[in-house]
Design an enzyme around this catalytic site. Structure first.
Site: not given
Length: 260
Positions: A65, A156, A159-160
């Site tokens: 992706v 992380y 990013s979320k």
């Protein structure tokens, strides 16, 4: 009786294992034709072999992706074969664990490249087709970490948080075309990814993996770890006609852990 996703075409990224595999199984059971994609073709094929009903022409394909041209080519091939894409499930995701002080640029980029850029590339690729259909459902895998601070996971979590912000913005932009955009926010999910994270966190905190897992359970009011199937049920709702008037949502699938 016709199944709720009969004649629907669903592209699922990161579907070779864990949450993605459970989502593929769930949407297939609801009648959808599934395009199982994963960076590891062999993993995608393992998921494919578990899908039912067998008479539906599900397929497995390798997809990175983070490569825009590959994503655009894959989406075009899927539309050429099936005539449309009704559901895009942006599930591909990664994590690493480290203190901010010792976090490397490579770790930061790795998390954002897959968790955010990959989601952006896939969403951008399906939009022209969904706009022409005047319909579509885009569902993203965010995280409980996208709503609260998490030590050792700042990169992380960032990013979320981005996934949730992107979801809500895309929901506004695409609503005029009949396209809904939602995300799920899992908590402490029992997967192979979690098994790796337990080891990382235990090492960083001077604990054993079992002690970390027990802490996860204590911090979940419903008293157990989240399962991939729990998350898949929430995705099933977003993918189904039951959610046709729901967009911009960020559903917690945490057992209450986000409240602690």
């Amino acid at each position: 009786m016709e199944l709720p996703l009969s004649k629907k075409i669903a592209l699922i990224t990161g579907a070779g294992a864990g949450i993605g595999r459970s989502i593929a199984l769930k949407l297939a059971a609801m009648g959808a034709t599934i395009v199982v994609s994963d960076i590891r073709l062999e993993a995608a094929e393992e998921t494919l072999s578990a899908l039912t009903p067998q008479e539906i022409s599900h397929e497995a394909r390798s997809l990175d992706v983070t490569k825009k041209e590959d994503v655009q080519s894959a989406v075009k091939e899927i539309v050429n074969k099936y005539g449309k894409i009704d559901i895009l499930m942006n599930n591909a995701g990664v994590s690493t664990m480290q203190t901010i002080e010792h976090l490397t640029e490579q770790e930061w980029d790795f998390n954002f490249d897959v968790n955010m850029k990959g989601l952006f590339f896939c969403t951008q690729a399906v939009i022209p087709y969904m706009k022409s259909q005047r319909s579509g459902k885009i569902i993203n895998t965010a995280s409980m970490a996208g709503k609260k601070g998490v030590p050792l996971l700042a990169h992380y979590a960032a990013s979320k948080w981005g996934v949730i912000g992107f979801t809500k913005s895309a929901a506004l932009e695409l609503a005029p075309y009949g396209i809904t955009v939602n995300c799920v926010c899992p908590g402490f999910v029992k997967t192979s990814m979690q098994e790796r994270e337990l080891i990382w966190e235990a090492e960083l905190r001077g604990m054993t993996p079992e002690q970390v897992k027990e802490e996860y359970i204590r911090n979940t009011p419903l008293g157990r770890l989240c399962t991939a199937e729990d998350v898949a049920k929430a995705v099933g709702f977003y993918a189904s006609p039951e959610s046709d008037f729901v967009t911009g949502g960020a559903m917690d699938v945490t057992g209450g852990a986000d409240l602690v």
